[in-house]
Design an enzyme around this catalytic site. Structure first.
Site, PDB file in Angstrom:
ATOM      1  N   ASP A 219      40.047  51.115  42.253  1.00  0.00           N
ATOM      2  CA  ASP A 219      38.909  50.945  41.340  1.00  0.00           C
ATOM      3  C   ASP A 219      37.844  51.968  41.706  1.00  0.00           C
ATOM      4  O   ASP A 219      38.018  52.766  42.638  1.00  0.00           O
ATOM      5  CB  ASP A 219      38.360  49.514  41.416  1.00  0.00           C
ATOM      6  CG  ASP A 219      37.778  49.048  40.083  1.00  0.00           C
ATOM      7  OD1 ASP A 219      36.991  49.809  39.485  1.00  0.00           O
ATOM      8  OD2 ASP A 219      38.108  47.942  39.633  1.00  0.00           O
ATOM      9  N   HIS A 257      41.583  47.307  27.316  1.00  0.00           N
ATOM     10  CA  HIS A 257      40.757  46.822  26.196  1.00  0.00           C
ATOM     11  C   HIS A 257      39.304  47.287  26.318  1.00  0.00           C
ATOM     12  O   HIS A 257      38.530  47.145  25.374  1.00  0.00           O
ATOM     13  CB  HIS A 257      40.849  45.296  26.064  1.00  0.00           C
ATOM     14  CG  HIS A 257      40.031  44.520  27.050  1.00  0.00           C
ATOM     15  ND1 HIS A 257      39.625  43.221  26.814  1.00  0.00           N
ATOM     16  CD2 HIS A 257      39.552  44.824  28.284  1.00  0.00           C
ATOM     17  CE1 HIS A 257      38.924  42.770  27.835  1.00  0.00           C
ATOM     18  NE2 HIS A 257      38.875  43.720  28.738  1.00  0.00           N
TER      19      HIS A 257
END
Length: 352
Positions: A219, A257
């Site tokens: 991340d 998304h």
């Protein structure tokens, strides 16, 4: 006006009133979480009186009439139960339902952090700008806060923590569904990268369930900087638009998304580079939008789609046809969708 038309018009008015005041339902839900009402009832092992609930609230003088009215609405919404006629003829008793069990702070599976994040003023402010986005484009989050959501999180440790806690709680819920329904999906891999893995909650669950897997939590640097040490998992900071660590497979939960098709193409192409040309796969955990679905989760995916519109620059929920087109254009040879008992589905994308 015909009686039937009059009744239909009245029904329409009633529905608008319901829409208008659903925000109050949401705020009552947030209130229950902040007051830990579900936890207070749970700690007694069964239904309790209003005064017992009040005595458990962190306040020297809780306002009983206000609490009464809030509980009345939450009972109406089936979040708590209400027994007006206890066997002993005593006071009304309030109990938990299968809904309010998701509001326990210390439960293994809990939606409390998501409630606190979703109804925080920082999260609500962008939703006031949806009409502005329709008129002039842009991102509602940036209109509300002056920068994109990821920049806001990197500069605001409090928001970053609230956001990470919300993602971690959904990770546990989704992982429970994956372990139950996707039993063979992780069996043939030696290493797995969780792209956008936050503080590592998902990848550690996978490694715990499949100890043969070498887990890599990937991340942004400011996210992994606050990630706790987790056995069997290494934390790597970086940018998925530049490069992704090599592994046998890639895992992404609620990542794609957040991004436009163009951004997703970059991410997916980097995924293809990071996995073997033969036998490699990308495991995508995301919503598969069905416009006319009678699914248990109802209209939540469509509401989530509007959240993506509000909070991200180009993010959206996708139909199966949209997923198919995206994966084909990114160079994947095929895909398969697995439905699991939660809001999301699993989309497997194959290199060949």
């Amino acid at each position: 006006m015909e009686p039937r038309e009059t009744m239909a018009l009245l029904q329409g008015q009633a529905e608008i009133w319901q829409h208008l005041y659903r925000v109050v339902d949401s705020m009552a839900l947030k209130c229950a979480v902040e007051l830990r009402i579900a936890d207070i009832i749970h700690s007694h092992g069964g239904p309790i009186t209003l005064r017992q609930i009040a005595s458990g609230i962190d306040s020297p003088s809780p306002h009983i009439p206000y609490l009464t009215r809030i509980m009345r609405l939450l009972v109406r919404k089936s979040i708590f139960t209400e027994n007006h006629h206890p066997p002993d003829g005593g006071e009304t008793l309030y109990g938990l339902t299968q809904t309010s069990r998701w509001l326990l702070h210390d439960a293994e599976l809990s939606l409390v952090p998501m409630v606190l994040m979703r109804y925080h003023p920082w999260q609500l402010a962008p939703l006031h700008h949806l009409s502005h986005c329709v008129k002039e484009g842009g991102t509602a989050f940036k209109k509300a806060h002056g920068c994109e959501i990821w920049d806001f999180a990197s500069k605001n440790p409090e928001y970053n923590n609230i956001f990470n806690d919300a993602m971690a709680c959904t990770t546990k819920i989704v992982m429970a569904a994956i372990v139950a329904e996707y039993k063979d999906g992780f069996g043939c891999m030696g290493s797995l990268v969780d792209v956008g893995g936050g503080t590592g909650g998902m990848i550690v669950e996978i490694v715990n369930a499949y100890p043969h897997i070498k887990g890599i939590n990937f991340d942004l640097p400011h996210v992994v900087a606050v990630a706790p040490e987790r056995e069997g998992v290494s934390h790597v900071g970086g940018d998925m638009f530049d490069t992704i660590p090599n592994a046998d497979a890639i895992f992404m939960k609620w990542v794609l998304h957040n991004w436009s098709d163009e951004h997703c193409m970059k991410i997916l192409k980097n995924c293809r580079k990071a996995i073997p040309k033969k036998g490699g796969k990308v495991i995508i955990v995301d919503v598969v939008l069905e416009k006319d679905s009678n699914d248990l989760f109802g209209e939540t995916p469509m509401a989530l789609d509007l959240c993506m519109m509000a909070y991200t620059a180009g993010g959206k929920e996708r139909t199966e046809l949209e997923w198919k087109k995206l994966l084909e254009e990114a160079g994947f040879g095929g895909y398969k969708i697995f439905k699991i008992p939660t809001l999301t589905s699993i989309i497997e994308a194959y290199t060949e």
